[in-house]
Structure formats: C-alpha cells, structure tokens
Design a protein around this motif. Sequence first.
Motif, PDB file in Angstrom:
ATOM      1  N   VAL A 109     -58.496 -29.245  11.803  1.00 12.14           N
ATOM      2  CA  VAL A 109     -58.501 -29.719  13.191  1.00 12.14           C
ATOM      3  C   VAL A 109     -57.865 -28.652  14.087  1.00 12.14           C
ATOM      4  O   VAL A 109     -56.791 -28.125  13.772  1.00 12.14           O
ATOM      5  N   ARG A 110     -58.521 -28.348  15.199  1.00 13.61           N
ATOM      6  CA  ARG A 110     -58.028 -27.277  16.073  1.00 13.61           C
ATOM      7  C   ARG A 110     -56.717 -27.655  16.734  1.00 13.61           C
ATOM      8  O   ARG A 110     -55.789 -26.842  16.801  1.00 13.61           O
ATOM      9  N   SER A 111     -56.602 -28.863  17.264  1.00 12.48           N
ATOM     10  CA  SER A 111     -55.370 -29.292  17.925  1.00 12.48           C
ATOM     11  C   SER A 111     -55.201 -30.802  17.784  1.00 12.48           C
ATOM     12  O   SER A 111     -56.183 -31.537  17.803  1.00 12.48           O
ATOM     13  N   VAL A 112     -53.957 -31.230  17.651  1.00 10.32           N
ATOM     14  CA  VAL A 112     -53.601 -32.637  17.770  1.00 10.32           C
ATOM     15  C   VAL A 112     -53.076 -32.830  19.186  1.00 10.32           C
ATOM     16  O   VAL A 112     -52.126 -32.164  19.611  1.00 10.32           O
ATOM     17  N   VAL A 113     -53.709 -33.727  19.919  1.00 10.76           N
ATOM     18  CA  VAL A 113     -53.436 -33.896  21.347  1.00 10.76           C
ATOM     19  C   VAL A 113     -52.566 -35.136  21.548  1.00 10.76           C
ATOM     20  O   VAL A 113     -53.003 -36.264  21.301  1.00 10.76           O
ATOM     21  N   LEU A 114     -51.342 -34.925  21.984  1.00 11.93           N
ATOM     22  CA  LEU A 114     -50.430 -36.034  22.271  1.00 11.93           C
ATOM     23  C   LEU A 114     -50.599 -36.453  23.721  1.00 11.93           C
ATOM     24  O   LEU A 114     -50.625 -35.604  24.622  1.00 11.93           O
ATOM     25  N   ILE A 115     -50.682 -37.740  23.958  1.00  9.66           N
ATOM     26  CA  ILE A 115     -50.875 -38.272  25.316  1.00  9.66           C
ATOM     27  C   ILE A 115     -49.698 -39.180  25.648  1.00  9.66           C
ATOM     28  O   ILE A 115     -49.365 -40.088  24.889  1.00  9.66           O
ATOM     29  N   GLY A 116     -49.072 -38.907  26.797  1.00 11.42           N
ATOM     30  CA  GLY A 116     -47.901 -39.671  27.201  1.00 11.42           C
ATOM     31  C   GLY A 116     -46.647 -38.860  26.982  1.00 11.42           C
ATOM     32  O   GLY A 116     -46.435 -37.828  27.629  1.00 11.42           O
ATOM     33  N   ALA A 117     -45.811 -39.285  26.041  1.00  5.55           N
ATOM     34  CA  ALA A 117     -44.565 -38.575  25.750  1.00  5.55           C
ATOM     35  C   ALA A 117     -44.845 -37.249  25.052  1.00  5.55           C
ATOM     36  O   ALA A 117     -45.777 -37.136  24.245  1.00  5.55           O
ATOM     37  N   LYS A 118     -44.020 -36.239  25.363  1.00  8.00           N
ATOM     38  CA  LYS A 118     -44.160 -34.933  24.714  1.00  8.00           C
ATOM     39  C   LYS A 118     -43.517 -34.901  23.331  1.00  8.00           C
ATOM     40  O   LYS A 118     -43.817 -34.020  22.532  1.00  8.00           O
ATOM     41  N   SER A 119     -42.640 -35.835  23.064  1.00  2.00           N
ATOM     42  CA  SER A 119     -41.944 -35.847  21.783  1.00  2.00           C
ATOM     43  C   SER A 119     -42.775 -36.575  20.730  1.00  2.00           C
ATOM     44  O   SER A 119     -43.592 -37.432  21.052  1.00  2.00           O
ATOM     45  N   TYR A 120     -42.559 -36.212  19.485  1.00  2.00           N
ATOM     46  CA  TYR A 120     -43.287 -36.848  18.394  1.00  2.00           C
ATOM     47  C   TYR A 120     -42.426 -36.832  17.143  1.00  2.00           C
ATOM     48  O   TYR A 120     -41.499 -36.024  17.011  1.00  2.00           O
ATOM     49  N   ASN A 121     -42.729 -37.715  16.225  1.00  2.00           N
ATOM     50  CA  ASN A 121     -42.011 -37.817  14.968  1.00  2.00           C
ATOM     51  C   ASN A 121     -43.033 -37.689  13.846  1.00  2.00           C
ATOM     52  O   ASN A 121     -43.914 -38.536  13.717  1.00  2.00           O
ATOM     53  N   THR A 122     -42.924 -36.626  13.084  1.00  2.00           N
ATOM     54  CA  THR A 122     -43.905 -36.390  12.022  1.00  2.00           C
ATOM     55  C   THR A 122     -43.333 -36.726  10.648  1.00  2.00           C
ATOM     56  O   THR A 122     -43.599 -36.044   9.672  1.00  2.00           O
ATOM     57  N   PHE A 123     -42.538 -37.784  10.587  1.00  2.00           N
ATOM     58  CA  PHE A 123     -42.014 -38.273   9.317  1.00  2.00           C
ATOM     59  C   PHE A 123     -43.168 -38.454   8.324  1.00  2.00           C
ATOM     60  O   PHE A 123     -44.187 -39.067   8.640  1.00  2.00           O
ATOM     61  N   GLY A 124     -43.017 -37.887   7.143  1.00  2.00           N
ATOM     62  CA  GLY A 124     -44.032 -38.049   6.124  1.00  2.00           C
ATOM     63  C   GLY A 124     -45.078 -36.952   6.093  1.00  2.00           C
ATOM     64  O   GLY A 124     -45.995 -36.982   5.275  1.00  2.00           O
ATOM     65  N   CYS A 125     -44.949 -35.941   6.975  1.00  2.00           N
ATOM     66  CA  CYS A 125     -45.985 -34.896   6.999  1.00  2.00           C
ATOM     67  C   CYS A 125     -45.738 -33.810   5.956  1.00  2.00           C
ATOM     68  O   CYS A 125     -46.567 -32.917   5.795  1.00  2.00           O
ATOM     69  N   LYS A 126     -44.589 -33.853   5.267  1.00  2.00           N
ATOM     70  CA  LYS A 126     -44.268 -32.895   4.201  1.00  2.00           C
ATOM     71  C   LYS A 126     -44.252 -31.453   4.711  1.00  2.00           C
ATOM     72  O   LYS A 126     -44.652 -30.526   4.002  1.00  2.00           O
ATOM     73  N   GLY A 127     -43.778 -31.258   5.945  1.00  2.00           N
ATOM     74  CA  GLY A 127     -43.667 -29.910   6.491  1.00  2.00           C
ATOM     75  C   GLY A 127     -44.942 -29.330   7.054  1.00  2.00           C
ATOM     76  O   GLY A 127     -44.937 -28.233   7.609  1.00  2.00           O
ATOM     77  N   SER A 128     -46.050 -30.068   6.945  1.00  2.00           N
ATOM     78  CA  SER A 128     -47.336 -29.511   7.371  1.00  2.00           C
ATOM     79  C   SER A 128     -47.465 -29.429   8.884  1.00  2.00           C
ATOM     80  O   SER A 128     -48.328 -28.707   9.392  1.00  2.00           O
TER      81      SER A 128
END
Length: 281
Positions: A109-128
């Motif tokens: 995937v070229r980009s993951v687009v967040l809409i709304g808040a700029k912050s995100y929590n990638t718990f469970g992504c294993k560092g990816s």
Amino acid sequence: GARAGGDVARTRRIARERIARSERGMDPPASPDGTVREGDVAEGARAAAAPPTDGDDDDDGTARAPDGGEACEWTGQSSGAPRCYFLVHNIAKKHNVGTIARCATAFGVRSVVLIGAKSYNTFGCKGSSNHVDFVHYPTLADARVGLMERQGVTKILGVEICDGAVPIETHPFDRCTAFIAGNEGDGLTAQQKAICDGFVYVRQHGPGTASLNVAVASALCMHHFALWAGYEERAREGEKYVVGERRIRVNKRGVVGEDPDEVRRRRAAAREAAARDVDGD
C-alpha cells in the motif's frame, strides 16, 4: 549515580549502533584519536537509511524495482505501478489500526491515510509501522480532494456489505485506487459513503458470523489489489520475508508529520504576503 547510569546506557547504545553499522559495512568515520563520537554514529546511521528495495541500485544510487523501473521508496515496486491507498477513519480499536498498518506494508500500500486526528496507535503492528507512509487530512472531504488532485487517485471504494457492492474478487479497480473501511460495529457512516465512488465486499460462505473483523476485510482488499496490480513478490529468506532497513524516525512517535507540499505552499503564501506588505509601504 543517575548521571553515571545514563552515561553507561548511552555508551552501550552507541556500541550497539556501531556494531550494527560495522556488520553492514557502514562504519561512521573515526575521530583522529581513533574513537567514535556519538554524533558520528548518528551521521553513519543517517547515511545508512536508504529506502528498502528488493531491486538493485544504479550507479547514480537510484533504487530500482525488481522489474527495472525506479522503485517507490515505500513499496519497493516500480514508481509507475498502480497505487493503493487505504483510509483510516472512525476505527475504534487500536489493535485494528496496528494490524491494518502491518498489512499495508506487506501488500504494498502506498500510503495509509489518517482522517481527523494526526495521532495514531499502532499497537500490534510488530514494528512494521516504521515502513508505512502515514499521511493526514482533517476531514473526509479534504481527503477525497487531496488524494484525487495531488495523488492521482481516480476511485475511492468503500468496504461494506451494502446494496450495489460488488465482490472484491471482481477487481473493480482503477490504476490509483483508495479504500475506506467502516467502524467495527456500525460499518461505514453516511459521510464516509458520500466520498465513495463504489463499494466492494468480501464473500462469506459459513453461518457463524455476520461480518469480518475490519482489519481482516481490509487485508483481503489490499491483497486483491496487489494481485490485480501485478506487484512483485518480496524476497524471502528461510521461512520469512526480508524486512527492509529500519528508517530513522523524523516525527514524534505516533504522530503524522506535516505534508512537505503543504509546508512549501504555506511558506510560498507567506513570502507573497510579505512582498505585498513591502510594496504597500
């Protein structure tokens, strides 16, 4: 005592970084007395932070995709290949965002687009998430305009079991397609549906559940797009795929940085305003 402990920890960190650089043949330069300063280690790390790719480098340092084209720094695929974007909005559970990020880099995937808040929590992504290009738009409408005008997206598909939706395996994609999935419980909202050009769904064949987990459905859509686009498979080593060099983080952890194009536009507007003020004087 606290300062001494900090010095020891810093020394160990520098040593680990130097060993890692040495193993890859990327030692930072030594000072005249033969020691390595912390700043030199950081400089060596920055020099080693080239975009990951399965392809080769040209003599001029340009990263090449497996098909010989210039490689996208985030996907490793040819920069001329079809592009997939995935919109994240109104997803409540943090582990789902983390899983979506992990799947995004796995499926190119070229980009993951967040809409709304700029912050995100990638718990469970294993560092990816370090290998995911996160971008941000304030509203759904801003995302649609931005993706279409700046990224060349021509179709946004909602992932939903609704009237008019077609099975994902029919591949109703354009060369640059974006997807948006709904909330875990309520699905896509009316506002989310309003920015969509069509809808896809994943066929189910057993009686035990009304719908799939949002991250699972998202991953299946990403995978189908990668197959349709003809993406090159990532190189494997043993029973795992090869992971690219870890990137140097330039933004605060869990926060999307400013869009460079937007920064340039804002600065250009400020210069023009300043010039008008001078002319007015």
